[in-house]
Design an enzyme around this catalytic site. Structure first.
Site, PDB file in Angstrom:
ATOM      1  N   THR A 107      -6.199   2.724  -6.608  1.00  7.65           N
ATOM      2  CA  THR A 107      -7.452   2.407  -5.904  1.00  7.65           C
ATOM      3  C   THR A 107      -8.500   3.461  -6.241  1.00  7.65           C
ATOM      4  OG1 THR A 107      -6.279   1.302  -4.127  1.00  7.65           O
ATOM      5  CG2 THR A 107      -8.496   2.077  -3.617  1.00  7.65           C
ATOM      6  N   TYR A 116      -2.689   5.530  -3.869  1.00  7.74           N
ATOM      7  CA  TYR A 116      -3.791   6.437  -3.514  1.00  7.74           C
ATOM      8  C   TYR A 116      -3.520   7.786  -4.159  1.00  7.74           C
ATOM      9  CZ  TYR A 116      -6.230   3.577  -0.028  1.00  7.74           C
ATOM     10  OH  TYR A 116      -6.979   2.617   0.598  1.00  7.74           O
ATOM     11  N   LYS A 149      -8.046  -0.600  -9.158  1.00  8.25           N
ATOM     12  CA  LYS A 149      -8.461  -1.484  -8.061  1.00  8.25           C
ATOM     13  C   LYS A 149      -9.773  -0.972  -7.492  1.00  8.25           C
ATOM     14  CE  LYS A 149      -6.813  -3.077  -3.526  1.00  8.25           C
ATOM     15  NZ  LYS A 149      -7.788  -2.485  -2.624  1.00  8.25           N
ATOM     16  N   HIS A 183     -13.268  -3.534  -2.002  1.00  2.00           N
ATOM     17  CA  HIS A 183     -12.424  -3.168  -0.873  1.00  2.00           C
ATOM     18  C   HIS A 183     -12.699  -4.074   0.344  1.00  2.00           C
ATOM     19  CE1 HIS A 183      -9.615   0.290  -0.214  1.00  2.00           C
ATOM     20  NE2 HIS A 183      -9.678  -0.140   1.030  1.00  2.00           N
ATOM     21  N   SER A 215       0.816  -1.219   0.000  1.00  2.00           N
ATOM     22  CA  SER A 215       0.000   0.000   0.000  1.00  2.00           C
ATOM     23  C   SER A 215       0.851   1.270   0.000  1.00  2.00           C
ATOM     24  CB  SER A 215      -0.869  -0.026   1.263  1.00  2.00           C
ATOM     25  OG  SER A 215      -1.464   1.222   1.497  1.00  2.00           O
TER      26      SER A 215
HETATM   27  C1  LIG Z   1      -6.318  -3.768   7.414  1.00  2.00           C
HETATM   28  C2  LIG Z   1      -6.586  -3.464   5.966  1.00  2.00           C
HETATM   29  C3  LIG Z   1      -5.907  -2.420   5.362  1.00  2.00           C
HETATM   30  C4  LIG Z   1      -6.148  -2.119   4.022  1.00  2.00           C
HETATM   31  N1  LIG Z   1      -5.453  -1.084   3.436  1.00  2.00           N
HETATM   32  C5  LIG Z   1      -5.647  -0.819   2.125  1.00  2.00           C
HETATM   33  C6  LIG Z   1      -4.890   0.194   1.485  1.00  2.00           C
HETATM   34  O1  LIG Z   1      -4.060   0.859   2.093  1.00  2.00           O
HETATM   35  N2  LIG Z   1      -5.131   0.417   0.170  1.00  2.00           N
HETATM   36  C7  LIG Z   1      -6.058  -0.298  -0.548  1.00  2.00           C
HETATM   37  O2  LIG Z   1      -6.238  -0.067  -1.748  1.00  2.00           O
HETATM   38  N3  LIG Z   1      -6.765  -1.282   0.041  1.00  2.00           N
HETATM   39  C8  LIG Z   1      -6.583  -1.545   1.347  1.00  2.00           C
HETATM   40  N4  LIG Z   1      -7.319  -2.542   1.952  1.00  2.00           N
HETATM   41  C9  LIG Z   1      -8.276  -3.323   1.140  1.00  2.00           C
HETATM   42  C10 LIG Z   1      -7.540  -4.511   0.541  1.00  2.00           C
HETATM   43  O3  LIG Z   1      -6.541  -4.063  -0.367  1.00  2.00           O
HETATM   44  C11 LIG Z   1      -8.468  -5.444  -0.220  1.00  2.00           C
HETATM   45  O4  LIG Z   1      -9.226  -4.733  -1.184  1.00  2.00           O
HETATM   46  C12 LIG Z   1      -9.435  -6.216   0.678  1.00  2.00           C
HETATM   47  O5  LIG Z   1      -8.844  -6.506   1.916  1.00  2.00           O
HETATM   48  C13 LIG Z   1      -9.858  -7.486  -0.048  1.00  2.00           C
HETATM   49  O6  LIG Z   1     -10.752  -8.249   0.708  1.00  2.00           O
HETATM   50  P1  LIG Z   1     -10.291  -9.468   1.652  1.00  2.00           P
HETATM   51  O7  LIG Z   1      -9.637  -8.855   2.857  1.00  2.00           O
HETATM   52  O8  LIG Z   1     -11.599 -10.145   1.959  1.00  2.00           O
HETATM   53  O9  LIG Z   1      -9.329 -10.324   0.860  1.00  2.00           O
HETATM   54  C14 LIG Z   1      -7.087  -2.871   3.283  1.00  2.00           C
HETATM   55  C15 LIG Z   1      -7.758  -3.946   3.899  1.00  2.00           C
HETATM   56  C16 LIG Z   1      -7.520  -4.247   5.222  1.00  2.00           C
HETATM   57  C17 LIG Z   1      -8.251  -5.415   5.843  1.00  2.00           C
END
Ligand SMILES: Cc1cc2nc3c(=O)[nH]c(=O)nc-3n(C[C@H](O)[C@H](O)[C@H](O)COP(=O)(O)O)c2cc1C
Length: 281
Positions: free
Chosen positions: A54, A28, A151, A175, A5
């Site tokens: 994203t 981002y 994304k 997400h 990220s």
């Molecule tokens: C703790 C956490 C932090 C995340 N941080 C970001 C991020 O910084 N940028 C982003 O595009 N998605 C972020 N996401 C979303 C994930 O990239 C992803 O889309 C999502 O977790 C997918 O679903 P899953 O957890 O069921 O596999 C985050 C998800 C979690 C759980």
């Protein structure tokens, strides 16, 4: 492929030193264009292969549990958080004795520093550019001039537009259901999106992928790959590196075992015939 990220606590340079497998940088889009340029050039210089912009987090979701608990990164010292530290001594010990929490890709661009306790919601509303549009995405794609994904695509219309602006991939994702309440699941959108753009662009399915069978179902529908967040994060939180290695090993074993059980020897033998499939739904 490993994805990291914009808000990572480890820099792209450090990651590049230890990982020679393909790497994806999640981008981002900030109000500060200097920060955007710096992020892109750092990812390029560190030999990241893919930039993933994203597009589903133009503002933070209403994370009610965070609001209730006062969750921030890093945690604020309140009576509640101190109680939580006390009841999770191993976690607290790690937090207090290991390197300080930081978001090194942003430092230098946040005047108060990146070790300040802020909520996810505050970050999204103050730092990100809520006016980001298709022109911005197209410009970023040509500035990167390499493998580029959006994304957070959930519709055929947006998937087609991603192809038009020059993307080489899309992540069909909501997400992890952490943004828009009531949103459909990415898997439910997958078939129509693959039918529309699957021969032009790499379609990655993510959200709720926890098991080998989840991957096999998504590939059977037409995804090129799957991606997981909490899949490895839960294991990381519970057991550190060993936990992540275990969960990745489990995933590999599950995929192999389930393919044997299905009578499939190669991924390209996966098709919609494996599913009781109703495309109209
Ligand atoms: C703790 C956490 C932090 C995340 N941080 C970001 C991020 O910084 N940028 C982003 O595009 N998605 C972020 N996401 C979303 C994930 O990239 C992803 O889309 C999502 O977790 C997918 O679903 P899953 O957890 O069921 O596999 C985050 C998800 C979690 C759980």
């Amino acid at each position: 492929m490993f994805g990291v990220s914009s808000l990572a606590t480890v820099t792209v340079e450090e990651i590049s030193k230890i990982a020679n497998t393909p790497k994806m940088f999640q981008f981002y889009f900030h109000k500060d264009r200097g920060l955007n340029d710096a992020l892109l050039e750092r990812a390029r210089a560190a030999n990241f292969n893919v930039l993933a912009l994203t597009v589903d987090t133009i503002t933070g979701g209403n994370r009610e549990r965070d609001l209730r608990t006062g969750f921030t990164s890093p945690p604020k010292l309140t009576l509640d958080s101190l109680m939580s530290f006390a009841t999770h001594p191993a976690w607290a010990w790690n937090f207090l004795t290991k390197e300080k929490f930081d978001m090194p890709h942003l430092s230098g661009y946040v005047s108060q520093g990146t070790n300040l306790a802020v909520s996810v919601g505050d970050y999204f509303s103050t730092m990100l550019d809520q006016s980001m549009n298709w022109n911005d995405a197209e410009k970023l794609c040509s500035q990167w001039n390499g493998q580029f994904a959006l994304k957070g695509i959930m519709s055929v219309e947006d998937a087609k537009r991603a192809v038009d602006i020059g993307c080489t991939g899309i992540m069909v994702s909501n997400h992890g259901g952490r943004q828009l309440d009531g949103c459909r699941s990415p898997f439910d959108q997958l078939a129509e999106i693959c039918d529309a753009v699957g021969d032009k662009i790499d379609v990655i399915c993510e959200g709720g992928i926890q098991r080998g069978t989840h991957v096999l179902k998504a590939l059977s529908v037409g995804a090129k790959a799957c991606s997981g967040g909490r899949f490895y994060l839960f294991a990381l939180a519970a057991a550190g590196q060993a936990g992540v290695e275990r969960v990745l090993g489990n995933m590999r074993t599950e995929i192999e075992r389930d393919m044997k059980l299905m009578g499939v020897t190669k991924l390209d033998q996966l098709s919609r015939d494996n599913l009781r499939f109703h495309p109209s739904r």
